[in-house]
Scaffold this active site. Structure first.
Site, PDB file in Angstrom:
ATOM      1  N   THR A  44     -26.212  -6.267 -15.531  1.00 29.90           N
ATOM      2  CA  THR A  44     -25.366  -5.143 -15.931  1.00 29.90           C
ATOM      3  C   THR A  44     -26.229  -3.886 -15.996  1.00 29.90           C
ATOM      4  O   THR A  44     -27.422  -3.933 -15.693  1.00 29.90           O
ATOM      5  CB  THR A  44     -24.713  -5.395 -17.301  1.00 29.90           C
ATOM      6  N   CYS A  45     -25.623  -2.786 -16.440  1.00 26.85           N
ATOM      7  CA  CYS A  45     -26.404  -1.548 -16.525  1.00 26.85           C
ATOM      8  C   CYS A  45     -27.451  -1.616 -17.638  1.00 26.85           C
ATOM      9  O   CYS A  45     -28.424  -0.857 -17.613  1.00 26.85           O
ATOM     10  CB  CYS A  45     -25.484  -0.348 -16.756  1.00 26.85           C
ATOM     11  N   ARG A  79     -28.904  -4.741 -18.789  1.00 30.35           N
ATOM     12  CA  ARG A  79     -29.729  -5.943 -18.792  1.00 30.35           C
ATOM     13  C   ARG A  79     -29.724  -6.620 -17.431  1.00 30.35           C
ATOM     14  O   ARG A  79     -28.780  -6.473 -16.639  1.00 30.35           O
ATOM     15  CB  ARG A  79     -29.238  -6.916 -19.859  1.00 30.35           C
ATOM     16  N   GLU A 104     -19.640  -3.661 -28.047  1.00 34.30           N
ATOM     17  CA  GLU A 104     -18.965  -3.147 -26.847  1.00 34.30           C
ATOM     18  C   GLU A 104     -18.152  -4.260 -26.182  1.00 34.30           C
ATOM     19  O   GLU A 104     -18.570  -5.412 -26.117  1.00 34.30           O
ATOM     20  CB  GLU A 104     -19.987  -2.567 -25.864  1.00 34.30           C
ATOM     21  N   GLY A 105     -16.981  -3.908 -25.695  1.00 35.33           N
ATOM     22  CA  GLY A 105     -16.076  -4.904 -25.152  1.00 35.33           C
ATOM     23  C   GLY A 105     -16.368  -5.314 -23.728  1.00 35.33           C
ATOM     24  O   GLY A 105     -16.012  -6.411 -23.301  1.00 35.33           O
ATOM     25  N   GLN A 130     -18.013  -9.175 -18.662  1.00 31.04           N
ATOM     26  CA  GLN A 130     -19.083  -9.462 -17.707  1.00 31.04           C
ATOM     27  C   GLN A 130     -19.569 -10.903 -17.832  1.00 31.04           C
ATOM     28  O   GLN A 130     -19.890 -11.549 -16.828  1.00 31.04           O
ATOM     29  CB  GLN A 130     -20.229  -8.463 -17.918  1.00 31.04           C
ATOM     30  N   GLY A 160     -16.944   8.252  -9.026  1.00 36.73           N
ATOM     31  CA  GLY A 160     -16.623   6.833  -9.127  1.00 36.73           C
ATOM     32  C   GLY A 160     -15.322   6.636  -9.882  1.00 36.73           C
ATOM     33  O   GLY A 160     -14.975   7.455 -10.751  1.00 36.73           O
ATOM     34  N   ALA A 161     -14.597   5.570  -9.545  1.00 36.60           N
ATOM     35  CA  ALA A 161     -13.301   5.322 -10.189  1.00 36.60           C
ATOM     36  C   ALA A 161     -13.146   3.856 -10.585  1.00 36.60           C
ATOM     37  O   ALA A 161     -12.041   3.316 -10.543  1.00 36.60           O
ATOM     38  CB  ALA A 161     -12.161   5.747  -9.261  1.00 36.60           C
ATOM     39  N   GLY A 162     -14.250   3.229 -10.987  1.00 39.52           N
ATOM     40  CA  GLY A 162     -14.199   1.832 -11.410  1.00 39.52           C
ATOM     41  C   GLY A 162     -13.875   1.693 -12.888  1.00 39.52           C
ATOM     42  O   GLY A 162     -13.334   2.600 -13.518  1.00 39.52           O
TER      43      GLY A 162
END
Length: 548
Positions: free
Chosen positions: A150-151, A153, A215-216, A221, A292-294
């Protein structure tokens, strides 16, 4: 040659000491490849099969020829005398990997200890997770593998036959994949095993290890790791159970505590950072651009609106996602622009959020240097807030005047404000983590009986087959095929009925720790009674044969 007077299995055995020497010395000193180790062990296992088939012939030969040493040349007498020692050595080498439970380990880098410059080199896109899992699980001492990237880890979870060799193989894989030398990785790498590793993924799933507590997005993830892993080669039973339990822990923490109350995402922290860096109350009046649109961008829109910012431009490769956002947030003015218009849109923006999956920066110094100044509402300073890993904005942009650049590591400034509240919520959640940890360990302990069940069945089957062969031999050749089948089925029925009781007492679903304890006691008792510790039948599927 003298060896020609020996049965085929004995000829093969004359080669065994050399193989064993290679296997054992390389395993202790790490001087030989895993290929030699597994090949040597597999060859030893194949010799067992040859011997089993040839046992009857050898027994008849011994009864006719007298003591075996009398028929052997001098050099083979020495080998025969040491045969038992080599047999014990081979079994000890093999059982190293079956006498103890495989280790669950995690090796990783996180936002807490590793700069984004290194994390982005190790980042593995979700589309590449199956490939990474296959490569890792193909290592000599790794049975299963999973990737969580992830961003914040990059973590590798493995089930290893040998934890220290597993660490080495994962570290070398990470170095090879990222191009970062091993000695540099070690300065930032954390390594946890067994209970600590299990507790870590439970805390990660619950949001306790996140930069923004609770954080959700991290729970989603972790769910994705399980979803991708179940379709990948090398994501096995242990990690499936681990990640399922981690998801349960994450859900319980969020439903049974207040940890998810308030702003609890990287995107919300990014918006909070923008508010902190701008003049008080100016966010609704500045020009905002989102690249970005994620999912992260969707959360950016949501939190920007909550702060009073109702007009924003979104640059994306395709328009559909932006159209979906327009429908979902009808009270905001969301404008779509195509990717080629990105630089021009940046020139009209005061605050630029970037959140794309691009593996190369979208903004370099040369893209930004000629942009017009930011508006007075932003104090004439343009703010780039990059929450992507790998980063979307090159670090060189920071060198430009009237330009500020922030990345995910800078979000620590936001979350440091309510440190005491974070600590209190984490203590509440830890009680749930401990409960789920106990459940997982009980389930995994219940798996320990599986090799014993296989050994006991193999032990009983071997006796059954030998005794059946003796009985059929005494009855002569007059038996019909039907009669032989009846006798065979009779012997199998007797064995199955005798094994039914012990097997029932070796099975546990792992839901009750007390029951698991009783099951393990039964397992140890059976292993002592039938000397199952010497059985190596379950080694073959665990120690992989590379290159065969």
């Amino acid at each position: 040659m003298e060896g020609d007077t020996l049965p085929e299995s004995a000829k093969l055995r004359t080669l065994l000491p050399v193989e064993l020497d290679t296997y054992v010395s390389s395993d202790v000193f790490g001087t030989s490849t895993g290929l030699n180790r597994s090949k040597g062990l597999q060859r030893a296992l194949r010799l067992d099969v040859v011997e089993e088939e040839d046992r009857g012939k050898q027994a008849r030969a011994r009864s006719m020829a007298g003591p075996p040493d009398n028929n052997l040349p001098a050099n083979h007498k020495i080998k025969a005398a040491s045969l038992k020692a080599f047999e014990e050595l081979r079994n000890a080498s093999a059982n190293r990997y079956t006498s103890a439970k495989s280790s669950i380990m995690v090796l990783g880098l996180s936002v807490h200890s590793t700069p984004v410059e290194m994390r982005e080199k190790l980042a593995v896109p979700e589309a590449e997770w199956p490939r990474a899992i296959a490569e890792l699980s193909a290592q000599n001492h790794i049975e299963e593998a999973a990737v969580l990237s992830t961003c914040n880890r990059m973590e590798i979870y493995v089930v290893a036959l040998s934890w220290n060799r597993g660490v080495r193989e994962v570290t070398e894989w990470m170095s090879k994949t990222s191009g970062i030398p091993v000695h540099e990785l070690r300065q930032h790498l954390f390594i946890l095993r067994d209970r600590d590793a299990t507790q870590h993924i439970f805390r990660v799933s619950a949001g306790l290890d996140s930069l923004v507590l609770g954080e959700g997005q991290i729970l989603a993830q972790v769910k994705q790791v399980l979803k991708v892993g179940q379709g990948a080669v090398g994501f096995g039973r242990n990690l499936t159970g681990l990640f399922k339990q981690a998801i349960t822990a994450g859900k319980r923490v969020r439903s049974e505590t207040s940890i998810s109350a308030g702003a609890v995402s990287v995107s919300s922290a990014a918006v909070e950072l923008a508010v902190m860096k701008l003049t008080d109350g100016s966010l609704p009046h500045v020009n905002v651009l989102i690249v970005g649109a994620g999912k992260m961008s969707k959360l950016l829109v949501k939190h920007l609106i909550s702060k009073g910012c109702t007009r924003m431009i979104i640059v994306n490769r395709s328009e559909q996602r932006v159209l979906d956002l327009q429908v979902e947030f009808p009270d905001a003015k969301i404008i779509y622009q195509a990717l080629p218009e990105m630089v021009q849109c940046a020139g009209e923006a005061d605050v630029i959020f970037t959140s794309t999956a691009s593996d190369v920066p979208l903004f370099y110094k040369e893209n930004v240097i000629n942009l017009p100044p930011a508006s007075l509402a932003a104090g004439g300073t343009r703010h780039f807030i990059d929450i992507s890993v790998p980063r979307n904005v090159g670090a060189c942009v920071m060198d430009l005047p009237s330009t500020m650049l922030y990345n995910v590591d800078d979000l620590k400034e936001v979350v440091a404000a309510n440190k005491e509240e974070r600590r209190r919520k984490a203590l509440e959640a830890q009680v749930i983590i401990d409960d789920e940890l106990q459940s997982f360990e009980a389930w995994r302990d219940s798996l320990e009986t599986v090799p014993t069940i296989k050994k006991l069945r193999a032990y009983a089957e071997r006796i059954r087959a030998l005794e059946l062969e003796k009985a059929l031999g005494k009855m002569g050749d007059d038996l019909t095929t039907k009669q032989r089948k009846v006798i065979d089925e009779l012997s199998r029925g007797i064995v199955n009925k005798l094994l039914h009781g012990p097997m029932q007492n070796l099975r546990s679903d792992g839901t009750d720790p007390e029951t698991v304890g009783e099951t393990l006691q039964n397992m140890y008792a059976l292993e002592r009674m039938f000397d199952l510790a010497s059985e190596v039948i379950v080694v073959e599927p665990k120690v992989k044969s590379k290159g065969q």
